[in-house]
Design an enzyme around this catalytic site. Sequence first.
Site, PDB file in Angstrom:
ATOM      1  N   ARG A   1      -4.853  14.765   3.965  1.00 49.81           N
ATOM      2  CA  ARG A   1      -3.565  14.702   4.677  1.00 49.81           C
ATOM      3  C   ARG A   1      -2.427  14.447   3.704  1.00 49.81           C
ATOM      4  O   ARG A   1      -1.282  14.807   3.997  1.00 49.81           O
ATOM      5  CB  ARG A   1      -3.584  13.560   5.704  1.00 49.81           C
ATOM      6  CG  ARG A   1      -4.541  13.810   6.857  1.00 49.81           C
ATOM      7  CD  ARG A   1      -4.439  12.693   7.849  1.00 49.81           C
ATOM      8  NE  ARG A   1      -3.037  12.417   8.120  1.00 49.81           N
ATOM      9  CZ  ARG A   1      -2.557  11.270   8.556  1.00 49.81           C
ATOM     10  NH1 ARG A   1      -3.381  10.282   8.796  1.00 49.81           N
ATOM     11  NH2 ARG A   1      -1.279  11.102   8.766  1.00 49.81           N
TER      12      ARG A   1
ATOM     13  N   CYS B   1      -3.038   3.379  15.710  1.00 54.14           N
ATOM     14  CA  CYS B   1      -3.700   4.087  14.614  1.00 54.14           C
ATOM     15  C   CYS B   1      -4.379   3.057  13.729  1.00 54.14           C
ATOM     16  O   CYS B   1      -4.282   1.855  13.971  1.00 54.14           O
ATOM     17  CB  CYS B   1      -2.718   4.937  13.831  1.00 54.14           C
ATOM     18  SG  CYS B   1      -1.709   4.034  12.702  1.00 54.14           S
TER      19      CYS B   1
ATOM     20  N   ASP C   1       2.582   1.759   1.119  1.00 52.39           N
ATOM     21  CA  ASP C   1       1.717   2.907   0.810  1.00 52.39           C
ATOM     22  C   ASP C   1       1.077   2.810  -0.576  1.00 52.39           C
ATOM     23  O   ASP C   1       0.285   3.677  -0.949  1.00 52.39           O
ATOM     24  CB  ASP C   1       2.509   4.220   0.926  1.00 52.39           C
ATOM     25  CG  ASP C   1       2.861   4.554   2.366  1.00 52.39           C
ATOM     26  OD1 ASP C   1       2.258   3.965   3.269  1.00 52.39           O
ATOM     27  OD2 ASP C   1       3.754   5.405   2.569  1.00 52.39           O
TER      28      ASP C   1
ATOM     29  N   ARG D   1       1.938   0.370  15.737  1.00 54.36           N
ATOM     30  CA  ARG D   1       2.983   1.347  15.429  1.00 54.36           C
ATOM     31  C   ARG D   1       3.705   1.934  16.647  1.00 54.36           C
ATOM     32  O   ARG D   1       3.606   3.126  16.941  1.00 54.36           O
ATOM     33  CB  ARG D   1       2.414   2.469  14.557  1.00 54.36           C
ATOM     34  CG  ARG D   1       1.906   1.948  13.229  1.00 54.36           C
ATOM     35  CD  ARG D   1       1.334   3.031  12.371  1.00 54.36           C
ATOM     36  NE  ARG D   1       2.346   3.791  11.656  1.00 54.36           N
ATOM     37  CZ  ARG D   1       2.066   4.830  10.864  1.00 54.36           C
ATOM     38  NH1 ARG D   1       0.833   5.228  10.720  1.00 54.36           N
ATOM     39  NH2 ARG D   1       3.024   5.447  10.234  1.00 54.36           N
TER      40      ARG D   1
ATOM     41  N   LYS E   1       5.075  14.270   0.643  1.00 53.85           N
ATOM     42  CA  LYS E   1       4.656  14.459   2.043  1.00 53.85           C
ATOM     43  C   LYS E   1       5.695  13.884   3.004  1.00 53.85           C
ATOM     44  O   LYS E   1       6.129  14.546   3.934  1.00 53.85           O
ATOM     45  CB  LYS E   1       3.312  13.757   2.284  1.00 53.85           C
ATOM     46  CG  LYS E   1       2.943  13.653   3.746  1.00 53.85           C
ATOM     47  CD  LYS E   1       1.600  13.003   3.969  1.00 53.85           C
ATOM     48  CE  LYS E   1       1.594  11.499   4.030  1.00 53.85           C
ATOM     49  NZ  LYS E   1       2.015  10.912   5.303  1.00 53.85           N
ATOM     50  N   ASN E   2       6.088  12.625   2.757  1.00 53.08           N
ATOM     51  CA  ASN E   2       6.938  11.949   3.739  1.00 53.08           C
ATOM     52  C   ASN E   2       8.399  12.379   3.685  1.00 53.08           C
ATOM     53  O   ASN E   2       9.218  11.896   4.470  1.00 53.08           O
ATOM     54  CB  ASN E   2       6.800  10.430   3.599  1.00 53.08           C
ATOM     55  CG  ASN E   2       5.436   9.965   4.096  1.00 53.08           C
ATOM     56  OD1 ASN E   2       4.712  10.725   4.740  1.00 53.08           O
ATOM     57  ND2 ASN E   2       5.084   8.721   3.779  1.00 53.08           N
TER      58      ASN E   2
HETATM   59  N1  EPU Z   1       8.147  -0.215  14.245  1.00 50.63           N
HETATM   60  C1  EPU Z   1       8.427  -0.739  15.487  1.00 50.63           C
HETATM   61  N2  EPU Z   1       9.078   0.059  16.398  1.00 50.63           N
HETATM   62  C2  EPU Z   1       9.439   1.349  16.117  1.00 50.63           C
HETATM   63  C3  EPU Z   1       9.149   1.869  14.842  1.00 50.63           C
HETATM   64  C4  EPU Z   1       8.497   1.066  13.922  1.00 50.63           C
HETATM   65  O1  EPU Z   1       8.107  -1.872  15.774  1.00 50.63           O
HETATM   66  O2  EPU Z   1      10.018   2.025  17.008  1.00 50.63           O
HETATM   67  C5  EPU Z   1       7.440  -1.064  13.242  1.00 50.63           C
HETATM   68  C6  EPU Z   1       6.066  -0.506  12.882  1.00 50.63           C
HETATM   69  O3  EPU Z   1       5.073  -0.873  13.812  1.00 50.63           O
HETATM   70  C7  EPU Z   1       5.847  -1.107  11.501  1.00 50.63           C
HETATM   71  C8  EPU Z   1       7.267  -1.148  10.925  1.00 50.63           C
HETATM   72  O4  EPU Z   1       8.150  -1.001  12.030  1.00 50.63           O
HETATM   73  O5  EPU Z   1       5.337  -2.395  11.596  1.00 50.63           O
HETATM   74  C9  EPU Z   1       7.580  -0.069   9.915  1.00 50.63           C
HETATM   75  O6  EPU Z   1       7.123   1.172  10.368  1.00 50.63           O
HETATM   76  P1  EPU Z   1       7.911   2.531  10.104  1.00 50.63           P
HETATM   77  O7  EPU Z   1       8.478   3.023  11.398  1.00 50.63           O
HETATM   78  O8  EPU Z   1       8.843   2.382   8.959  1.00 50.63           O
HETATM   79  O9  EPU Z   1       6.725   3.502   9.686  1.00 50.63           O
HETATM   80  P2  EPU Z   1       6.673   5.041   9.969  1.00 50.63           P
HETATM   81  O10 EPU Z   1       8.029   5.597   9.953  1.00 50.63           O
HETATM   82  O11 EPU Z   1       5.809   5.296  11.149  1.00 50.63           O
HETATM   83  C10 EPU Z   1       6.559   5.832   7.465  1.00 50.63           C
HETATM   84  C11 EPU Z   1       5.610   6.622   6.630  1.00 50.63           C
HETATM   85  C12 EPU Z   1       4.363   5.781   6.366  1.00 50.63           C
HETATM   86  C13 EPU Z   1       4.790   4.495   5.655  1.00 50.63           C
HETATM   87  C14 EPU Z   1       5.829   3.751   6.486  1.00 50.63           C
HETATM   88  C15 EPU Z   1       6.391   2.522   5.814  1.00 50.63           C
HETATM   89  C16 EPU Z   1       6.146   8.897   7.244  1.00 50.63           C
HETATM   90  C17 EPU Z   1       5.739  10.161   7.912  1.00 50.63           C
HETATM   91  N3  EPU Z   1       5.294   7.865   7.319  1.00 50.63           N
HETATM   92  O12 EPU Z   1       5.877   5.551   8.688  1.00 50.63           O
HETATM   93  O13 EPU Z   1       3.520   6.551   5.530  1.00 50.63           O
HETATM   94  O14 EPU Z   1       3.672   3.665   5.452  1.00 50.63           O
HETATM   95  O15 EPU Z   1       6.932   4.634   6.781  1.00 50.63           O
HETATM   96  O16 EPU Z   1       6.943   2.841   4.581  1.00 50.63           O
HETATM   97  O17 EPU Z   1       7.199   8.837   6.631  1.00 50.63           O
HETATM   98  C18 EPU Z   1       1.485   7.225   4.562  1.00 50.63           C
HETATM   99  O18 EPU Z   1       2.106   8.142   3.999  1.00 50.63           O
HETATM  100  O19 EPU Z   1       0.296   6.929   4.271  1.00 50.63           O
HETATM  101  C19 EPU Z   1       2.150   6.459   5.609  1.00 50.63           C
HETATM  102  C20 EPU Z   1       1.486   5.734   6.500  1.00 50.63           C
END
Ligand code: EPU
Length: 419
Positions: free
Chosen positions: A398, A117, A306, A122, A22-23
């Site tokens: 999802r 969320c 995850d 996030r 998915k990701n």
């Molecule tokens: N963060 C910030 N600022 C930003 C972006 C992120 O502070 O601009 C913080 C977030 O709040 C969090 C940390 O950085 O505390 C890491 O978040 P990240 O941005 O890496 O998460 P994401 O990119 O939104 C993806 C996956 C998630 C997975 C996380 C961590 C996708 C579509 N989603 O989310 O997947 O948990 O990386 O590995 O790739 C899932 O599949 O169930 C899922 C939630």
Amino acid sequence: MDRLIVRGNGALDGEVRISGAKNATLPVLAATLLADSPVRVGNVPHLHDVTTTIELLGRMGVEVTLGDRMAVEVDPGTINSFSAPYDLVKTMRASILVLGPLLARHGEAEVSLPGGCAIGSRPVDLHIEGLRAMGAEIEVDNGYIIARAGRLKGARIVLDTVTVTGTENLMMAACLADGETIIENAAREPEVVDLANFLVAMGARIRGAGTDTLRIQGVPSLHGVEYDVLPDRIETGTYLVAGAITRGHVVIRNSCPQTLDAVLQKLREAGAKLRVEDNLIELDMRGRRPQAVDVRTAPYPGFPTDMQAQFMAMNLVAEGVSTIAETVFENRFMHVQEMQRMGAHIRVEGNVAVVTGVDHLNGAPVMATDLRASASLVLAGLVAEGETTVDRIYHIDRGYECIEEKLGQLGASIRRVPG
Ligand code: EPU
């Protein structure tokens, strides 16, 4: 709303085939917007989030056709709108992934802010700051990120926090920028590497994927390509835990074991016998109760957030006491209260959960709160006495393709009740 009804049914035994990740699929589909000719993406899983992404592309005027063998064909040339509206973004945060490609290819984008969320606040500040460093003008108005740019310019970007979709957004944008972009403290997740491989196949120049420093030399254009996304490591890990928690035996096919080092290590610690080949993993836990294992989530190659809820499910019935520390998201213990309703012994102190293994769990009606939490409740249901009804399983749909069919193939008693 559909529900899943799970009955503890003893050890699982059988084979399961893993779907595309998915990701990885979501950013790859977003990245098709960068191309100047049609793209074919294969090994696409049939999931709600993928359908939402296809709908998002469709709303922008992009022609998307479903091909055979789980392929999706995207013709980015028909685009006529550069907007990701709130009604789609609120159902799927990953919609933010169109921001970088739209801005880099078309010089404009309007993407709704995702908001909070179930697993934490996030924010997307790092996506925005990185694009600003590349010369974009960005304002946030009425809940929308409104971005404009001429050709983006290469920049050196040091990410404050390791962010997966942030790294992906900036890497995609940098592909068409003028000059070199260096992204430091970049995410190293296999899905980031898969996206980089896809971009390179389209003609991008990227070095360092899989390390914490990405170097992207911008090119004037990217071309269409055929590409298969990598197998889903979290789906793989979830079925491995299903085998371990039920003291069973499972053979996982079409997976990518080298993306699962931390998870396999913890399964071994729990007492599982593992056999690993090119794209196959066999887990044997027959006749043994899992041992409690401590878990601390971290960005890749650390233990994935995850997989945290699924390992908590295993620890519920393991021998001994374990601690589970969640360091990536601030609020990712929503499954704890539901597990307690099944007789679990869990004490939460800040971002650490202390789990004392119990002899058995009792089936109960429980509610899914996010994707991985829901999977963990199904896992707990597999070993509970009696019936567990998992409500709100749209969360599971999802991210897990045909979960009831795949678990059914392994011998689980699980059925979907439409509601
Ligand atoms: N963060 C910030 N600022 C930003 C972006 C992120 O502070 O601009 C913080 C977030 O709040 C969090 C940390 O950085 O505390 C890491 O978040 P990240 O941005 O890496 O998460 P994401 O990119 O939104 C993806 C996956 C998630 C997975 C996380 C961590 C996708 C579509 N989603 O989310 O997947 O948990 O990386 O590995 O790739 C899932 O599949 O169930 C899922 C939630």
